[in-house]
Design an enzyme around this catalytic site. Structure first.
Site, PDB file in Angstrom:
ATOM      1  N   HIS A  33      41.442  90.867  -2.226  1.00 55.58           N
ATOM      2  CA  HIS A  33      41.552  91.768  -1.080  1.00 55.58           C
ATOM      3  C   HIS A  33      42.656  91.268  -0.160  1.00 55.58           C
ATOM      4  O   HIS A  33      42.666  90.111   0.251  1.00 55.58           O
ATOM      5  CB  HIS A  33      40.220  91.813  -0.331  1.00 55.58           C
ATOM      6  CG  HIS A  33      40.247  92.687   0.884  1.00 55.58           C
ATOM      7  ND1 HIS A  33      40.410  94.053   0.822  1.00 55.58           N
ATOM      8  CD2 HIS A  33      40.146  92.378   2.205  1.00 55.58           C
ATOM      9  CE1 HIS A  33      40.396  94.556   2.041  1.00 55.58           C
ATOM     10  NE2 HIS A  33      40.240  93.560   2.899  1.00 55.58           N
ATOM     11  N   LYS A  73      45.594  93.460   8.835  1.00 51.97           N
ATOM     12  CA  LYS A  73      46.506  93.228   7.696  1.00 51.97           C
ATOM     13  C   LYS A  73      47.395  94.442   7.424  1.00 51.97           C
ATOM     14  O   LYS A  73      48.616  94.320   7.293  1.00 51.97           O
ATOM     15  CB  LYS A  73      45.691  92.877   6.439  1.00 51.97           C
ATOM     16  CG  LYS A  73      44.832  91.633   6.562  1.00 51.97           C
ATOM     17  CD  LYS A  73      44.125  91.305   5.269  1.00 51.97           C
ATOM     18  CE  LYS A  73      43.108  92.370   4.861  1.00 51.97           C
ATOM     19  NZ  LYS A  73      42.006  92.516   5.813  1.00 51.97           N
ATOM     20  N   ARG A  89      50.484  72.962  14.826  1.00 48.82           N
ATOM     21  CA  ARG A  89      51.546  73.312  15.768  1.00 48.82           C
ATOM     22  C   ARG A  89      52.887  72.689  15.384  1.00 48.82           C
ATOM     23  O   ARG A  89      53.888  72.938  16.052  1.00 48.82           O
ATOM     24  CB  ARG A  89      51.158  72.865  17.180  1.00 48.82           C
ATOM     25  CG  ARG A  89      49.899  73.550  17.686  1.00 48.82           C
ATOM     26  CD  ARG A  89      49.506  73.087  19.076  1.00 48.82           C
ATOM     27  NE  ARG A  89      50.514  73.401  20.067  1.00 48.82           N
ATOM     28  CZ  ARG A  89      50.396  73.112  21.364  1.00 48.82           C
ATOM     29  NH1 ARG A  89      49.297  72.499  21.802  1.00 48.82           N
ATOM     30  NH2 ARG A  89      51.360  73.423  22.210  1.00 48.82           N
ATOM     31  N   ASP A 128      45.242  96.591   0.389  1.00 47.27           N
ATOM     32  CA  ASP A 128      43.791  96.597   0.190  1.00 47.27           C
ATOM     33  C   ASP A 128      43.368  95.793  -1.035  1.00 47.27           C
ATOM     34  O   ASP A 128      42.624  94.831  -0.929  1.00 47.27           O
ATOM     35  CB  ASP A 128      43.243  98.022   0.106  1.00 47.27           C
ATOM     36  CG  ASP A 128      41.724  98.038   0.186  1.00 47.27           C
ATOM     37  OD1 ASP A 128      41.186  97.369   1.098  1.00 47.27           O
ATOM     38  OD2 ASP A 128      41.081  98.674  -0.652  1.00 47.27           O
TER      39      ASP A 128
END
Length: 311
Positions: free
Chosen positions: A139, A160, A244, A178
């Site tokens: 998915h 998404k 980071r 999808d």
């Protein structure tokens, strides 16, 4: 379940002529390896890989035609077994009567082509490797960004498809939305495609299903793409520490392949399309030998070693 190809698919794909054995066209081909059974034709029957598609070219047929008819029939009967998916005669050569007889009795598909042996072998092998490759479905969304296949995954409703739409508007190409069908076509190579039912389609909540090719043109889509990077979208968790600097490279295993994996936190104000676009460009830079995070870490370590107070 192991993928398999029927002999009939090979016949259709390469426009092969059927001499006999039509009842055996349903036989499965379970391996991409082909066999040129020279040793069998010479009378050595041990280790004969009957489950492979058998290819007979100029060398094999020249030798076979020099045998007596009784020898031809004996060796043709060894070639034609209940599990043999087919025998292919190349270069348009005439098919020996003994092979026709044996194939007819065992319903082994006997096929011919005018193509050269080496070329035909290569084409069929490539086709079988693609069709028989380990496959899974995941998915998410697959987008081609600056030549990098980026698979975007995340929980339902995280954004998404909306991110993919923005990427398409920025000039990138949609592969699948999808559901992404993924094949491992070689060591470390994953290729993603869209199921035919939803090819070129995007589902946008509040709008519905849109056809990307119709809206944005043929240049906005592509049929398949090698997956090089996985971006996981997740709702920002204040209790979680996100990377980071970028020194630690996580990976995600898909089938038997490890793919670079990034977690991108989602919250209002973050332009996900731009972030993923930059992630793809940064991936390309790393492949070119430029790792900004490592260069920064090196400069920082050097500054600390030199006692530089200008940090």
């Amino acid at each position: 379940m192991q993928p398999k190809v029927r002999t009939a698919e090979i016949v259709k794909q390469f426009n092969l002529k059927i001499v006999t054995g039509e009842e055996g066209l349903h036989r499965p081909i379970l391996t991409a390896d082909l066999c040129r059974p020279g040793l069998v034709l010479a009378g050595y029957y041990a280790y004969y890989p009957a489950e492979r598609l058998q290819i007979l070219g100029k060398t094999e047929l020249t030798f076979f035609n020099n045998l007596t008819y009784e020898e031809q029939l004996e060796r043709a009967n060894v070639l034609c077994t209940d599990e043999t998916p087919g025998i292919l005669i190349t270069r348009g050569f005439d098919v020996p009567e003994a092979i026709v007889k044996a194939a007819d009795e065992t319903n082994v598909p006997l096929l011919t082509t005018k193509g050269h042996t080496t070329s035909v072998e290569s084409q069929i092998t490539n086709f079988l490797e693609a069709e028989l490759a380990p496959t899974t479905a995941m998915h998410g969304v697959l987008v081609d960004i600056y030549g990098v296949g980026v698979f975007i995954k995340g929980a339902s409703g995280v954004g998404k498809s909306e991110t993919a739409l923005e990427l398409v508007k920025r000039g990138h190409r949609l592969v699948a939305d999808d559901s992404v069908e993924i094949r491992q076509t070689g060591d470390g190579i994953l290729v993603g495609t869209a199921p035919k039912l939803i090819q070129h389609l995007l589902e946008i909540r509040g709008i519905g299903i849109i056809d990307v090719m119709t809206l944005f043109g043929a240049g906005a889509v592509r049929s398949h793409k090698k997956i090089s990077l996985v971006c996981n979208l997740e709702i920002w968790d204040q209790a979680k520490v996100y990377d980071r600097v970028g020194l630690d490279q996580e990976t995600l295993q898909i089938i038997d392949t490890e793919i670079p994996f990034l977690t991108i936190p989602v919250r209002p104000g973050r332009n996900l399309a731009v972030i993923i676009e930059v992630a793809a460009m940064n991936y390309r830079l790393k492949n070119m030998g430029i790792n900004t995070a490592e260069e920064f870490a090196g400069r920082l370590a050097q500054a600390i070693e030199d006692g530089n107070g200008g940090l």
